[in-house]
Design a protein around this motif. Structure first.
Motif, PDB file in Angstrom:
ATOM      1  N   ARG A  51      -0.739  11.241   5.704  1.00  0.00           N
ATOM      2  CA  ARG A  51      -2.291  11.679   4.222  1.00  0.00           C
ATOM      3  C   ARG A  51      -1.847  11.746   3.019  1.00  0.00           C
ATOM      4  NH1 ARG A  51      -2.209  17.866   4.820  1.00  0.00           N
ATOM      5  NH2 ARG A  51       0.352  16.835   5.054  1.00  0.00           N
ATOM      6  N   ASN A  52      -1.601  10.281   2.522  1.00  0.00           N
ATOM      7  CA  ASN A  52      -0.982   9.621   1.381  1.00  0.00           C
ATOM      8  C   ASN A  52      -0.243  10.656   0.275  1.00  0.00           C
ATOM      9  OD1 ASN A  52      -0.274   7.604   2.926  1.00  0.00           O
ATOM     10  ND2 ASN A  52      -2.788   6.713   1.420  1.00  0.00           N
ATOM     11  N   ASP A  75       0.829  -0.927   0.207  1.00  0.00           N
ATOM     12  CA  ASP A  75       0.151   0.595   0.282  1.00  0.00           C
ATOM     13  C   ASP A  75       0.777   1.441  -0.067  1.00  0.00           C
ATOM     14  OD1 ASP A  75       1.125   0.014   2.799  1.00  0.00           O
ATOM     15  OD2 ASP A  75      -0.528  -0.183   3.649  1.00  0.00           O
ATOM     16  N   PRO A  76       0.210   2.054   0.349  1.00  0.00           N
ATOM     17  CA  PRO A  76       1.549   3.664   0.191  1.00  0.00           C
ATOM     18  C   PRO A  76       2.480   3.858   1.168  1.00  0.00           C
ATOM     19  CG  PRO A  76      -1.167   4.835  -0.289  1.00  0.00           C
ATOM     20  CD  PRO A  76      -1.070   2.809  -0.393  1.00  0.00           C
ATOM     21  N   LEU A  77       2.099   3.146   2.180  1.00  0.00           N
ATOM     22  CA  LEU A  77       3.289   3.297   3.122  1.00  0.00           C
ATOM     23  C   LEU A  77       3.385   2.435   3.161  1.00  0.00           C
ATOM     24  CD1 LEU A  77       3.916   4.056   5.931  1.00  0.00           C
ATOM     25  CD2 LEU A  77       2.778   2.392   7.213  1.00  0.00           C
ATOM     26  N   ASP A 134      -4.366   2.106  -5.240  1.00  0.00           N
ATOM     27  CA  ASP A 134      -3.566   4.093  -4.318  1.00  0.00           C
ATOM     28  C   ASP A 134      -1.863   3.880  -5.135  1.00  0.00           C
ATOM     29  OD1 ASP A 134      -6.290   4.051  -3.460  1.00  0.00           O
ATOM     30  OD2 ASP A 134      -5.687   3.529  -1.338  1.00  0.00           O
ATOM     31  N   PHE A 193       6.099   4.407   0.088  1.00  0.00           N
ATOM     32  CA  PHE A 193       7.160   5.474   1.022  1.00  0.00           C
ATOM     33  C   PHE A 193       8.118   4.999   2.134  1.00  0.00           C
ATOM     34  CE2 PHE A 193       2.516   7.596   1.534  1.00  0.00           C
ATOM     35  CZ  PHE A 193       2.764   7.903   0.512  1.00  0.00           C
ATOM     36  N   ILE A 234      -0.415   7.045  -7.273  1.00  0.00           N
ATOM     37  CA  ILE A 234       0.546   8.013  -6.465  1.00  0.00           C
ATOM     38  C   ILE A 234       1.580   7.637  -7.228  1.00  0.00           C
ATOM     39  CG2 ILE A 234       1.978   8.187  -3.913  1.00  0.00           C
ATOM     40  CD1 ILE A 234      -0.686   7.347  -2.456  1.00  0.00           C
TER      41      ILE A 234
END
Length: 269
Positions: A157-158, A127-129, A200, A132, A204
Motif C-alpha cells: 500500500r504505497n 514507480d513507488p516500488l 505517484d 521503496f 509520495i
C-alpha cells in the motif's frame, strides 16, 4: 523469471566491472541462500546474490586474500524482487542501479533516455516500488517490512507504507545524523526520484514523506539538500502540512410548508 533476472543483473554488473579490469565471466554458484555470481579483481571481489527466501538481490563486496575472497561480505545495495510479480523491465532497473553503484553508466541517464522512448508515463519503471527499493538500500530493515506488507495485504500500500514505515526512519536519520553518509544518500534519492519518478512517486515524496516529517530541525536539514526543482515545488506542497481535506458538505434544501407550496402553485396558474 528468477533465473532470467539473475542472468540480466549479473551480466550488467560484469560489463561494468570489466571496464575496471575484472574478469568478464563471473563464477556462478548455488549458495545456501540462492544463486550467486562472483567477480574477482586483484584486491577486491564483488558479488551478486539472490536470496530466495527474502526475495531480494544483493550487490556485495569483500577484500581479496591469497586464497581468494575473504567472505567478509559487505552489502552495497539491496533490491526486493518477486519473480511472480516483478517484470524483466524492473530487473533491468536493478541492474542499472547496481551498475551505477559500481561506477558504471548512470542510472539517472538511463532513466532519462528510456523516458524519451515512452509515450505514456504509466509505462515508467520509476514507480513507488522503485522508490521503496532505493530506500531499502539506506534502511535495510525495509526489506522485511515490504515482505510482511505483501504477505498481509497481497501488495504494498504505497501511501500507508510510506507513512508508517519510511517517514519515521527518514525523520530520525535527518534529525540525528544529518552529517552521515546515509543521510547524503537519502537526499540524493529524494532529489533523483522526484525529478525522474512518475506522479505517484512525486506525490509520495512531497505530500507523504516530507510533509510527514514533524521535526522542524530534521525537515530543515533535508530542505538544505533540495535540488532546485524539489525546492520550488515543496515551497507550495508544504502549505498542505497537517491539513485534512474535508468532503464537501451537502447543501441543505429549504423547508417549504404545505400552505406555501399551494400558494406557489396557485400563483403560477
Amino acid at each position: 523469471m528468477e533465473q532470467k533476472a539473475f542472468d540480466l543483473i549479473a551480466e550488467k554488473v560484469g560489463e561494468t566491472l570489466a571496464q575496471q579490469g575484472f574478469d568478464v565471466k563471473p563464477k556462478i554458484s548455488e549458495e545456501e541462500d540462492g544463486p550467486s555470481a562472483l567477480f574477482t579483481g586483484e584486491s577486491v571481489a564483488y558479488g551478486v546474490l539472490y536470496r530466495k527466501e527474502k526475495k531480494c538481490f544483493e550487490l556485495r563486496t569483500c577484500p581479496m586474500t591469497e586464497e581468494g575472497p575473504s567472505d567478509s561480505w559487505k552489502v552495497l545495495a539491496t533490491w526486493g524482487f518477486d519473480p511472480e510479480a516483478d517484470s524483466a523491465a524492473y530487473a533491468g532497473s536493478i541492474a542499472g542501479d547496481f551498475a551505477e553503484t559500481l561506477g558504471g553508466t548512470s542510472r539517472l541517464a538511463a532513466v532519462q533516455q528510456a523516458k524519451k522512448k515512452r509515450r505514456k508515463e504509466e509505462d515508467s519503471t520509476t514507480d513507488p516500488l522503485f522508490l521503496f527499493n532505493r530506500m531499502a538500500g539506506i534502511f535495510p530493515e525495509l526489506r522485511d517490512d515490504m515482505t510482511r506488507e505483501r504477505a498481509e495485504y497481497g501488495e504494498i500500500r504505497n501511501v500507508a507504507f510510506a507513512r508508517e514505515k519510511i517517514v519515521p526512519k527518514v525523520e530520525e536519520l535527518a534529525g540525528k545524523r544529518a552529517d552521515s553518509e546515509p543521510f547524503k544518500r537519502l537526499c540524493g534519492v529524494l532529489n533523483d526520484l522526484y525529478e525522474n519518478g512518475d506522479m505517484d512517486v512525486r506525490s509520495i515524496i512531497t505530500i507523504v514523506i516530507l510533509n510527514g516529517v514533524s521535526d522542524e530541525k530534521a525537515l530543515a536539514n533535508i530542505e538544505a539538500q533540495f535540488s532546485d526543482d524539489l525546492r520550488r515545488v515543496y515551497a507550495k506542497a508544504r502549505d498542505f502540512r497537517g491539513r485534512k481535506v474535508k468532503p464537501e458538505k451537502k447543501k441543505k434544501m429549504p423547508k417549504i410548508s404545505a400552505d406555501e407550496m399551494v400558494k406557489t402553485l396557485n400563483d403560477t396558474r
